[in-house]
Design an enzyme around this catalytic site. Structure first.
Site, PDB file in Angstrom:
ATOM      1  N   SER A   1       7.757  -3.939   1.701  1.00  0.00           N
ATOM      2  CA  SER A   1       6.634  -3.191   1.940  1.00  0.00           C
ATOM      3  C   SER A   1       6.086  -3.304   0.288  1.00  0.00           C
ATOM      4  O   SER A   1       7.433  -2.382  -0.437  1.00  0.00           O
ATOM      5  CB  SER A   1       7.104  -2.378   2.855  1.00  0.00           C
ATOM      6  OG  SER A   1       6.013  -1.348   2.630  1.00  0.00           O
TER       7      SER A   1
ATOM      8  N   LYS B   1      13.343  -0.294   1.714  1.00  0.00           N
ATOM      9  CA  LYS B   1      11.832  -1.197   1.489  1.00  0.00           C
ATOM     10  C   LYS B   1      12.121  -1.234  -0.822  1.00  0.00           C
ATOM     11  O   LYS B   1      12.612  -2.019  -0.890  1.00  0.00           O
ATOM     12  CB  LYS B   1      10.868  -0.550   2.141  1.00  0.00           C
ATOM     13  CG  LYS B   1      10.074  -0.662   3.791  1.00  0.00           C
ATOM     14  CD  LYS B   1      11.174  -1.975   4.072  1.00  0.00           C
ATOM     15  CE  LYS B   1      10.958  -2.163   5.111  1.00  0.00           C
ATOM     16  NZ  LYS B   1      10.891  -3.435   5.975  1.00  0.00           N
TER      17      LYS B   1
ATOM     18  N   ILE C   1      -1.166  -4.038   7.156  1.00  0.00           N
ATOM     19  CA  ILE C   1      -0.834  -5.175   8.153  1.00  0.00           C
ATOM     20  C   ILE C   1      -1.392  -4.948   9.550  1.00  0.00           C
ATOM     21  O   ILE C   1      -0.718  -4.049  10.378  1.00  0.00           O
ATOM     22  CB  ILE C   1       0.012  -5.787   7.844  1.00  0.00           C
ATOM     23  CG1 ILE C   1       1.104  -6.145   6.715  1.00  0.00           C
ATOM     24  CG2 ILE C   1       0.295  -7.481   9.143  1.00  0.00           C
ATOM     25  CD1 ILE C   1      -0.584  -7.262   5.791  1.00  0.00           C
TER      26      ILE C   1
ATOM     27  N   TYR D   1      11.589   5.114   4.822  1.00  0.00           N
ATOM     28  CA  TYR D   1      11.025   3.489   5.199  1.00  0.00           C
ATOM     29  C   TYR D   1      11.150   2.889   4.099  1.00  0.00           C
ATOM     30  O   TYR D   1      11.378   2.315   3.293  1.00  0.00           O
ATOM     31  CB  TYR D   1      10.362   3.479   6.004  1.00  0.00           C
ATOM     32  CG  TYR D   1       9.038   2.459   5.965  1.00  0.00           C
ATOM     33  CD1 TYR D   1       9.605   1.741   6.958  1.00  0.00           C
ATOM     34  CD2 TYR D   1       8.339   2.371   5.061  1.00  0.00           C
ATOM     35  CE1 TYR D   1       9.088   0.095   6.738  1.00  0.00           C
ATOM     36  CE2 TYR D   1       7.254   1.238   5.425  1.00  0.00           C
ATOM     37  CZ  TYR D   1       7.960   0.386   6.059  1.00  0.00           C
ATOM     38  OH  TYR D   1       7.560  -1.288   6.370  1.00  0.00           O
ATOM     39  N   ALA D   2      10.742   4.304   2.684  1.00  0.00           N
ATOM     40  CA  ALA D   2      10.295   3.500   1.238  1.00  0.00           C
ATOM     41  C   ALA D   2      11.315   3.350   0.830  1.00  0.00           C
ATOM     42  O   ALA D   2      11.827   2.948   0.336  1.00  0.00           O
ATOM     43  CB  ALA D   2       8.845   4.796   1.097  1.00  0.00           C
ATOM     44  N   ALA D   3      12.520   4.041   1.011  1.00  0.00           N
ATOM     45  CA  ALA D   3      13.706   3.823   0.455  1.00  0.00           C
ATOM     46  C   ALA D   3      14.111   2.514   0.593  1.00  0.00           C
ATOM     47  O   ALA D   3      14.964   1.570   0.002  1.00  0.00           O
ATOM     48  CB  ALA D   3      14.410   5.303   0.827  1.00  0.00           C
TER      49      ALA D   3
END
Length: 256
Positions: free
Chosen positions: A143, A160, A189, A156-158
């Site tokens: 992402s 990805k 998306i 979540y960022a970590a």
């Protein structure tokens, strides 16, 4: 255009809806035989509904990818159906929107386990088979959040960001054996998961669509097909010299 994928065999995880479903059906429409994997038992209905519309054969498998014993069963099932696995698409993942200080240890472990640990474990199992055939194509769905971080979903960022790093490590480790590993970093998306995020942000008083469109240079939100077209390219002969890359599919939202 001939993509050179007809007759290949693929596993696509998180294939019940959104990006995963789009990738699975895109590959199958070009003659790839696809095993659709998901935790949702309704995944079986996708095969029934879509088989007559695609050229490749569709199969389904319900499992929890965070359990290594389940992965053993999945690999054995795939061997029974395909003998050879040419393509692996690691798409399964979850997102949780929560302020940084409110995230619990359990929240962190769950997101990292589903989004990153499962990618490593399944890749490890499938690469072992690809090494014997000296060929393979692996696509990990990351992402743009993995490039720049997210204050309301840092776990979540970590996860990805970890996928991007894992992708590069796999490309380094297995490129000389003709196993190409690349990542796709989708932007905003239009998927069911994104709609859930929108709703939570609306409850916080935000207008997420307007906010995103101010930043996206193409002035539209993305679709699952934007991502599945990229996945098809990365599986094809046309991308034979692309390895270890993380391609942004985000309309210019992120440019690094």
């Amino acid at each position: 255009m001939t993509y050179g994928v007809k007759g290949k065999n693929a596993i696509v995880t998180g294939a019940y809806q959104g990006i995963g479903k789009s990738i699975a059906l895109k590959l199958a429409s070009h003659g790839v035989n696809v095993l659709l994997v998901d935790l949702n038992p309704e995944i079986h209905s996708i095969v029934t509904e879509e088989q007559h519309q695609v050229e490749g054969q569709l199969f389904s498998f319900v499992t929890d990818l965070t359990n290594s014993e389940n992965l053993t069963e999945l690999v054995e099932f795939s061997k029974e159906k395909f003998q050879v696995i040419d393509i692996l698409v690691n798409n399964a993942g979850i997102m949780q929107t929560k302020p940084f200080l409110d995230i619990t240890e359990e929240d962190w472990d769950r997101v990292l386990s589903i989004n990153l640990k499962s990618v490593f474990l399944l890749s490890q199992a499938i690469v072992a088979q690809m090494l014997t055939q000296k060929e393979g194509r692996i696509i990990n769905i990351s992402s743009i959040a993995g490039r720049s971080g997210r204050p309301y979903s840092p776990h979540y960022a970590a996860s990805k960001a970890g996928i991007i790093s894992l992708t590069k490590s796999m490309a380094e480790a297995f490129g000389k054996q003709n196993i190409r590993t690349n990542a796709i970093c989708p932007g905003v998306i239009l998927t069911p998961m994104m709609e859930e995020i929108y709703e939570k942000r609306r409850n916080l008083g935000e207008s997420p669509e307007e906010k995103f469109l101010q930043t996206i240079k193409l002035d539209r939100l993305g679709t699952p097909e934007d991502v599945s077209d990229t996945a098809l390219f990365l599986c094809s002969d046309q991308s034979s010299y692309i390895n270890g890359q993380a391609l942004n599919v985000c309309g210019g939202y992120e440019m690094d």
